[in-house]
Motif scaffolding. Structure first.
Motif, PDB file in Angstrom:
ATOM      1  N   ASP A 127       3.817   9.840   1.785  1.00 29.09           N
ATOM      2  CA  ASP A 127       2.949   9.319   2.839  1.00 29.09           C
ATOM      3  C   ASP A 127       3.353   7.878   3.114  1.00 29.09           C
ATOM      4  OD1 ASP A 127       0.953   9.321   4.764  1.00 29.09           O
ATOM      5  OD2 ASP A 127      -0.561  10.166   3.442  1.00 29.09           O
ATOM      6  N   ARG A 136       0.339   5.123   0.329  1.00 25.60           N
ATOM      7  CA  ARG A 136      -0.734   6.046   0.698  1.00 25.60           C
ATOM      8  C   ARG A 136      -0.751   7.289  -0.201  1.00 25.60           C
ATOM      9  NH1 ARG A 136      -5.022   4.350   2.655  1.00 25.60           N
ATOM     10  NH2 ARG A 136      -5.479   6.465   3.372  1.00 25.60           N
ATOM     11  N   LYS A 137       0.410   7.846  -0.523  1.00 23.85           N
ATOM     12  CA  LYS A 137       0.477   8.945  -1.499  1.00 23.85           C
ATOM     13  C   LYS A 137       1.888   9.000  -2.067  1.00 23.85           C
ATOM     14  CE  LYS A 137      -2.833  11.906   0.961  1.00 23.85           C
ATOM     15  NZ  LYS A 137      -2.686  11.244   2.275  1.00 23.85           N
ATOM     16  N   GLU A 150       0.842  -1.194   0.000  1.00 26.29           N
ATOM     17  CA  GLU A 150       0.000   0.000   0.000  1.00 26.29           C
ATOM     18  C   GLU A 150       0.878   1.244   0.000  1.00 26.29           C
ATOM     19  OE1 GLU A 150      -3.854   1.509   2.493  1.00 26.29           O
ATOM     20  OE2 GLU A 150      -2.028   1.115   3.658  1.00 26.29           O
ATOM     21  N   LYS A 198      -3.104   0.151  -3.864  1.00 25.77           N
ATOM     22  CA  LYS A 198      -2.745  -1.134  -3.264  1.00 25.77           C
ATOM     23  C   LYS A 198      -2.467  -2.151  -4.369  1.00 25.77           C
ATOM     24  CE  LYS A 198      -6.443  -1.373  -0.599  1.00 25.77           C
ATOM     25  NZ  LYS A 198      -7.410  -1.774   0.451  1.00 25.77           N
ATOM     26  N   HIS A 235     -11.221   7.851  -5.495  1.00 28.42           N
ATOM     27  CA  HIS A 235     -10.106   7.393  -4.650  1.00 28.42           C
ATOM     28  C   HIS A 235      -9.857   8.365  -3.503  1.00 28.42           C
ATOM     29  CE1 HIS A 235      -8.333   3.916  -6.874  1.00 28.42           C
ATOM     30  NE2 HIS A 235      -9.056   4.425  -7.853  1.00 28.42           N
ATOM     31  N   ASP A 273     -10.300   7.455   0.646  1.00 27.48           N
ATOM     32  CA  ASP A 273      -9.220   7.610   1.623  1.00 27.48           C
ATOM     33  C   ASP A 273      -9.635   8.444   2.828  1.00 27.48           C
ATOM     34  OD1 ASP A 273      -7.433   6.119   0.183  1.00 27.48           O
ATOM     35  OD2 ASP A 273      -6.251   7.806  -0.545  1.00 27.48           O
ATOM     36  N   SER A 307      -3.813  10.190  -3.864  1.00 26.25           N
ATOM     37  CA  SER A 307      -4.583   9.170  -3.150  1.00 26.25           C
ATOM     38  C   SER A 307      -3.781   7.885  -3.098  1.00 26.25           C
ATOM     39  CB  SER A 307      -5.938   8.927  -3.837  1.00 26.25           C
ATOM     40  OG  SER A 307      -6.694  10.111  -3.883  1.00 26.25           O
ATOM     41  N   SER A 308      -4.308   6.903  -2.390  1.00 25.82           N
ATOM     42  CA  SER A 308      -3.575   5.665  -2.137  1.00 25.82           C
ATOM     43  C   SER A 308      -3.752   4.647  -3.261  1.00 25.82           C
ATOM     44  CB  SER A 308      -4.030   5.054  -0.819  1.00 25.82           C
ATOM     45  OG  SER A 308      -5.383   4.636  -0.912  1.00 25.82           O
ATOM     46  N   GLN A 312       1.173   2.985  -9.715  1.00 29.34           N
ATOM     47  CA  GLN A 312       0.271   3.918  -9.042  1.00 29.34           C
ATOM     48  C   GLN A 312       0.363   5.265  -9.744  1.00 29.34           C
ATOM     49  OE1 GLN A 312      -2.132   4.137  -7.249  1.00 29.34           O
ATOM     50  NE2 GLN A 312      -2.178   6.069  -6.162  1.00 29.34           N
ATOM     51  N   ASP A 341      -1.715  11.552   5.630  1.00 31.75           N
ATOM     52  CA  ASP A 341      -2.785  11.044   6.487  1.00 31.75           C
ATOM     53  C   ASP A 341      -2.666  11.527   7.922  1.00 31.75           C
ATOM     54  OD1 ASP A 341      -3.749   9.696   4.317  1.00 31.75           O
ATOM     55  OD2 ASP A 341      -3.074   7.712   4.961  1.00 31.75           O
TER      56      ASP A 341
END
Length: 708
Positions: free
Chosen positions: A175, A102-103, A100, A128, A395, A399, A125-126, A120, A351
């Motif tokens: 992040d 996160r950013k 994951e 996974k 997305h 989050d 946004s994150s 990604q 976050d």
């Protein structure tokens, strides 16, 4: 025999525990934050064989040691940065192991043990990625490689974070990075809907069973977050992957900025547990009365802005954005200024910031990273469509939507666009809390949404051909009641000419920015030289800025044409040297996070829940005249206010005269107390102080009186 019995019991317990560990994976989130290796190449496919620098994750690439050459926007299209780390994970009982992010900016390409694991693209946004099949089967550590680029080589169909007032667009994993170890049935998505009107909290859950059709049970617990006291519990059986659990609650505490009370919702399957915090609160818009409503009571937003990506390029930023104690101190300072809310301006923070806002009690207008001005998105990013933007919005919402602090989705800043409105209309229904939307300069899509206004009344005076108004600047700006301007009605009017009647939040105003050293910014240079030439030292300029900002704050609050007011800006960059910045904040420095003294003296009382406005704005007054002085008392608290208002005139801190009037003001109301005072008979410069006491503090509205 007794010792033998204990030995048998111990073996049984250990065996059971071992069996349980093989089949039940409780809260298996493994942080990969920390020290990584990093290298730079000039080609996207040139995988480095050595890594000459290290870097902390999360951060930006400017934190690497040794440092890379500085970014030179827009000349960084041939720069790529490769993050490298090895890790071990016990995945023998897992069905899925997800990486994951996160950013991350910009466009992360992920390789595990030399094989591509995913990409990604969204920068805010994150994402996974299931890497289970790429992990080493033995105990050999796994090799993780993540390549990122720059804004110049970023995918041109996605939002890149354009900002006219930024000079550096920093790439980086900014992040958290986690490994999520899962065994089916596991909880994939969870959205929490608190309902204070029905005294329930509902969980909307997506369960991943990986094809298993056997009915399964989900157990739930609601606990007070701070004490872990159990409030409610139960268990239900389900057959479908998308489930809803409605949990009755009794004797709960409401979440608000004044009482940020948090709960934990713990959901468990036979093989997975997920715990998520939430607050019991509601937030709506009363468009008939043009006000916000928090927990079924009117609530006036008082606060500021955080253009976090501008702050990221501040030369003194360092690792502060990821330092929990520093962010807590920042928010403590915000609350000490009587601010209950703020807007994340042109992009989201890590976050950590949202978690702390939940805990400390700050309401957030969360703005997506879009600012393209009147020309619209397609003037700069021609390939962005509403459909693709809707994916980004979805997305972004996923989050954030369990944070009680977030109360407004802000689609964009100061952009006239035919893309943003249709984009969020595609996905807004996914938010079970049905938060309101703000569409920047663009027309609102629903009557129940809000509009933002940016009435920079001092804007015309930064232009080179501007002239000082004869009646004086304060009389010119605040001598009559205005409607908020620089909003969708002005920038994107309806074809039929009818005004939009949506509730308004004023989330930018003033235009007198100073760098932290007291020097004007590029946008305020001419305003100071034209209107405030006597302010020839940093201290004098800070006083002028604070007095004017306070007066404007009092003015907009007193006339109640807006449902909230956000000063710009509580935290941003300070760029006194070339390339100089357009705006700044009011801190002395980033280490102490102390506001300028004048800012505290004048601006803090202007944001008091029970505030004042001395409604007098003349450039000059006559010696000995009787002055009719309307005093506006704004009571934005939950309770009626009753007390004395003191009207005093000072000369060099010595009292010249003082009178007192009694007043009572209903909660959520503004009352005008009309009085007459005698001005000094001697010429000179005096200070008028109109004061009351609220919540143990003296609240004062200040005016300079030039007596001739």
């Amino acid at each position: 025999m007794k010792n033998a019995s204990y030995l048998i019991l111990l073996i049984v317990c250990l065996t059971c525990f071992s069996c349980q560990e093989k089949t039940v994976l409780k809260d298996q989130t493994i942080s990969l934050n920390g020290n990584w290796e990093i290298a730079e190449t000039s080609k996207a496919d040139s995988i480095p064989t050595t890594f000459g620098s290290t870097i902390q994750v999360p951060s930006f690439i400017d934190m690497a040691t040794p440092k890379f050459p500085k970014l030179d926007y827009p000349n960084d299209s041939a720069r790529y940065f490769w993050y490298h780390k090895t890790f071990s994970v016990d995945d023998k009982d897992a069905d899925v192991v997800e990486l994951e992010l996160r950013k991350v900016k910009y466009e992360a390409h992920i390789f595990v043990n030399g094989k591509k694991a995913g990409q990604q693209n969204i920068a805010f946004s994150s994402g996974k990625f299931n890497i289970k099949d790429l992990l080493n089967s033995d105990d050999t550590p796994n090799d993780l490689l993540i390549r990122i680029g720059t804004r110049e080589n970023f995918t041109d169909t996605l939002i890149s974070g354009a900002d006219f007032e930024k000079k550096t667009f920093l790439p980086g994993i900014y992040d958290d990075v986690n490994l999520l170890v899962k065994k089916a049935p596991y909880i994939e998505h969870l959205q929490i809907l608190p309902d204070i009107n029905s005294n329930t909290v509902s969980a909307f859950v997506d369960i991943e069973r990986l094809g298993n059709e056997t009915p399964f049970k989900v157990a739930y617990e609601v606990l007070e977050h701070s004490t872990q006291k159990l409030i409610a519990s139960g268990e239900k059986e389900f057959k479908t992957n998308a489930i809803q659990i409605d949990i009755p609650l009794e004797n709960y505490e409401l979440w608000s900025p004044e009482n940020p009370f948090l709960y934990d919702l713990k959901l468990s399957t036979s093989t997975d547990t997920k715990t998520t915090r939430f607050g019991m609160r509601s937030f709506t818009v009363d468009n008939e009365n043009k006000q916000f409503v928090l927990n079924n009571k009117p609530y006036y937003l008082l606060g500021t802005n955080v253009p976090v990506f501008r702050f990221f390029e501040d030369e003194n930023r360092g690792a502060k954005p990821w330092d929990e104690q520093w962010v807590r101190k920042l928010f403590t300072q915000f609350k000490a200024m009587n601010w209950n809310s703020f807007r994340f301006h042109v992009g989201p923070a890590p976050d950590l910031w949202y978690n702390i806002a939940d805990e400390m009690g700050l309401l957030i207008q969360d703005e997506y990273s879009i600012w393209y001005g009147k020309g619209g998105i397609n003037t700069l990013d021609k390939k962005i469509t509403s459909k693709q933007l809707a994916v980004e919005y979805e997305h972004w919402m996923q989050d954030r939507w369990n944070h009680p602090s977030i109360v407004i989705w802000d689609a964009q800043n100061e952009t006239v666009s035919r893309i943003t409105g249709p984009a969020y209309e595609m996905v807004r229904g996914l938010d079970k809390s049905n938060r309101v939307w703000d569409n920047g300069y663009s027309r609102p899509t629903r009557p129940t949404d809000i509009m933002e206004a940016h009435p920079y009344l001092l804007y015309p005076y930064h232009l080179k051909d501007a002239k000082e108004p004869k009646e004086g600047i304060y009389k010119k700006l605040m001598g009559e009641v205005r409607l908020p301007s620089n909003d969708p009605n002005e920038q994107d009017p309806a074809e039929d000419g009818k005004p939009y009647e949506n509730t308004v939040i004023l989330n930018e105003y003033c235009w007198l920015w100073l760098n932290r050293d007291g020097s004007p910014t590029t946008l305020s240079d001419n305003v100071y030289s034209l209107l405030f030439s006597e302010a020839d030292t940093p201290e004098k300029r800070f006083t002028v800025y604070a007095q004017t900002l306070a007066a404007l704050t009092e003015y907009w609050r007193a006339h109640k044409k807006v449902a909230g007011i956000h000063h710009f800006a509580g935290l941003t960059y300070s760029r006194p040297n070339e390339p100089r910045g357009e705006t700044s904040d009011c801190f002395k420095d980033l280490e102490s996070l102390e506001f300028q003294d004048a800012f505290i003296k004048y601006v803090k009382p202007a944001f008091s829940k029970v505030g004042l406005m001395a409604d007098t704005w003349e450039k000059e007054y006559k010696a000995g005249q009787q002055l009719e002085l309307p005093v506006y008392v704004s009571n934005d608290s939950d309770n009626p206010w009753k007390g004395n208002i003191t009207i005093a005139i000072y000369n060099n801190k010595e009292s010249v005269s003082e009178t007192t009037i009694a007043s009572e003001v209903e909660n959520y109301k503004v009352k005008v107390e009309k009085t007459t005072i005698d001005l000094p008979k001697t010429e000179g410069t005096y200070e008028l102080q109109v004061s009351l006491n609220y919540n143990g503090e003296k609240v004062t509205s200040y005016r300079n009186l030039n007596i001739e």
